[in-house]
Design a protein around this motif. Structure first.
Motif, PDB file in Angstrom:
ATOM      1  N   ARG A 265       0.840  -1.217   0.000  1.00 32.19           N
ATOM      2  CA  ARG A 265       0.000   0.000   0.000  1.00 32.19           C
ATOM      3  C   ARG A 265       0.868   1.257   0.000  1.00 32.19           C
ATOM      4  O   ARG A 265       0.513   2.273  -0.606  1.00 32.19           O
ATOM      5  CB  ARG A 265      -0.963  -0.004   1.197  1.00 32.19           C
ATOM      6  CG  ARG A 265      -2.183  -0.906   0.956  1.00 32.19           C
ATOM      7  CD  ARG A 265      -3.189  -0.846   2.085  1.00 32.19           C
ATOM      8  NE  ARG A 265      -2.736  -1.539   3.266  1.00 32.19           N
ATOM      9  CZ  ARG A 265      -2.849  -2.862   3.473  1.00 32.19           C
ATOM     10  NH1 ARG A 265      -3.424  -3.622   2.565  1.00 32.19           N
ATOM     11  NH2 ARG A 265      -2.395  -3.414   4.574  1.00 32.19           N
TER      12      ARG A 265
ATOM     13  N   GLY B 261       0.491 -11.209   7.071  1.00 29.70           N
ATOM     14  CA  GLY B 261       0.020 -11.259   5.676  1.00 29.70           C
ATOM     15  C   GLY B 261       1.019 -11.936   4.756  1.00 29.70           C
ATOM     16  O   GLY B 261       0.863 -11.901   3.534  1.00 29.70           O
TER      17      GLY B 261
ATOM     18  N   VAL C  72      -0.077 -10.862  -5.444  1.00 28.29           N
ATOM     19  CA  VAL C  72       1.126 -10.371  -6.117  1.00 28.29           C
ATOM     20  C   VAL C  72       2.098 -11.559  -6.206  1.00 28.29           C
ATOM     21  O   VAL C  72       2.080 -12.450  -5.344  1.00 28.29           O
ATOM     22  CB  VAL C  72       1.713  -9.197  -5.295  1.00 28.29           C
ATOM     23  CG1 VAL C  72       3.037  -8.728  -5.846  1.00 28.29           C
ATOM     24  CG2 VAL C  72       0.707  -8.041  -5.239  1.00 28.29           C
TER      25      VAL C  72
ATOM     26  N   ARG D 278       1.826 -16.155   2.048  1.00 31.38           N
ATOM     27  CA  ARG D 278       0.475 -16.432   1.553  1.00 31.38           C
ATOM     28  C   ARG D 278       0.445 -17.647   0.629  1.00 31.38           C
ATOM     29  O   ARG D 278      -0.636 -18.053   0.194  1.00 31.38           O
ATOM     30  CB  ARG D 278      -0.068 -15.208   0.812  1.00 31.38           C
ATOM     31  CG  ARG D 278      -0.960 -14.326   1.690  1.00 31.38           C
ATOM     32  CD  ARG D 278      -1.390 -13.139   0.867  1.00 31.38           C
ATOM     33  NE  ARG D 278      -2.613 -12.511   1.278  1.00 31.38           N
ATOM     34  CZ  ARG D 278      -2.714 -11.535   2.172  1.00 31.38           C
ATOM     35  NH1 ARG D 278      -1.661 -11.122   2.829  1.00 31.38           N
ATOM     36  NH2 ARG D 278      -3.879 -10.967   2.414  1.00 31.38           N
TER      37      ARG D 278
ATOM     38  N   GLU E 188      -6.476 -10.403  -5.895  1.00 29.94           N
ATOM     39  CA  GLU E 188      -5.568 -11.500  -6.272  1.00 29.94           C
ATOM     40  C   GLU E 188      -4.237 -11.346  -5.542  1.00 29.94           C
ATOM     41  O   GLU E 188      -4.036 -10.382  -4.800  1.00 29.94           O
ATOM     42  CB  GLU E 188      -5.338 -11.470  -7.803  1.00 29.94           C
ATOM     43  CG  GLU E 188      -6.613 -11.612  -8.632  1.00 29.94           C
ATOM     44  CD  GLU E 188      -7.217 -13.004  -8.569  1.00 29.94           C
ATOM     45  OE1 GLU E 188      -6.457 -13.959  -8.364  1.00 29.94           O
ATOM     46  OE2 GLU E 188      -8.453 -13.121  -8.711  1.00 29.94           O
TER      47      GLU E 188
END
Ligand code: C5P
Ligand code: MG
Length: 198
Positions: free
Chosen positions: A37, A86, A60, A89, A58
């Protein structure tokens, strides 16, 4: 070093609990979502590419996120440890994280997985949309993010389970109640007492 993976579907409370954990254990917060972000806000080449992917809910590519994590680990290797929020993943990201930590003579201490049911996740994310206006907190993108979690990310649990580091924690209740459950697991892992880990 104390290195924690905080895991769970979108809306599970990973970011909220990370803030409390870094404060108590003096860890570096490594949130790949926050880094992405930030790249978007700064309109970097990476940010412009990532924005399209994030706004669809989706993932990255592994290479990009692993590169971001590598830089952040190397810049903070002298600290008490990290909380990975996070990330990983995918199973490939989990393998890469182990390699990166091993290269720096450290390893994951514990993986805490916050369990929250889907209705509650959607409710929390829609509330966050009102408060923070995140573009990926719309109902269609939320549904896709949960789908990607179920189909791809949830398998990361098996990776840590095989290593005896997977600790599921009930992610419902008040922020303080959940934090208490998490600290019980971390303190157990720190003193090497057997914890709930599978
Ligand atoms: O972790 P967080 O929920 O903040 O991530 C927001 C979005 O950033 C994800 O839905 C995904 O599109 C992207 N992301 C990713 N790979 C990561 C972390 C985040 O693709 N490791
Ligand atoms: Mg988050």
């Amino acid at each position: 070093m104390l290195n924690i993976v905080i895991f769970g579907p979108p809306g599970a409370g990973k970011g909220t609990q990370s803030e409390l954990i870094i404060d108590k254990y003096k860890l570096v917060h490594l949130s790949t979502g926050d880094i992405l972000r930030n790249e978007i806000a700064n309109k970097t080449t990476l940010g412009i590419e990532a924005q399209k992917i994030i706004e669809k809910g989706e993932l990255v590519s592994d290479d990009i996120v692993i590169g971001m994590v590598k830089n952040k680990i190397e810049a903070n290797i002298e600290g008490n440890g990290f909380i990975f929020d996070g990330f990983p993943r995918t199973t490939e990201q989990a393998e890469a994280l182990d390699r990166l930590l091993e290269e720096n003579n450290t390893s994951i201490s514990v993986m805490i997985s916050l369990d929250v049911d889907e209705d509650e996740l959607v409710k929390r994310l829609l509330k966050r949309a009102e408060e923070q206006g995140r573009k990926d907190d719309t109902i269609d993108v939320i549904r896709n993010r949960i789908k990607v979690y179920n189909e791809v990310t949830s398998h990361v649990c098996n990776y840590y389970s095989k290593k005896g580091k997977y600790c599921p924690v009930n992610g419902t209740g008040t922020i303080d109640e959940i934090f208490e459950r998490i600290t019980a697991v971390i303190d157990g892992a720190e003193t090497k007492r057997p914890c709930c880990c599978g």
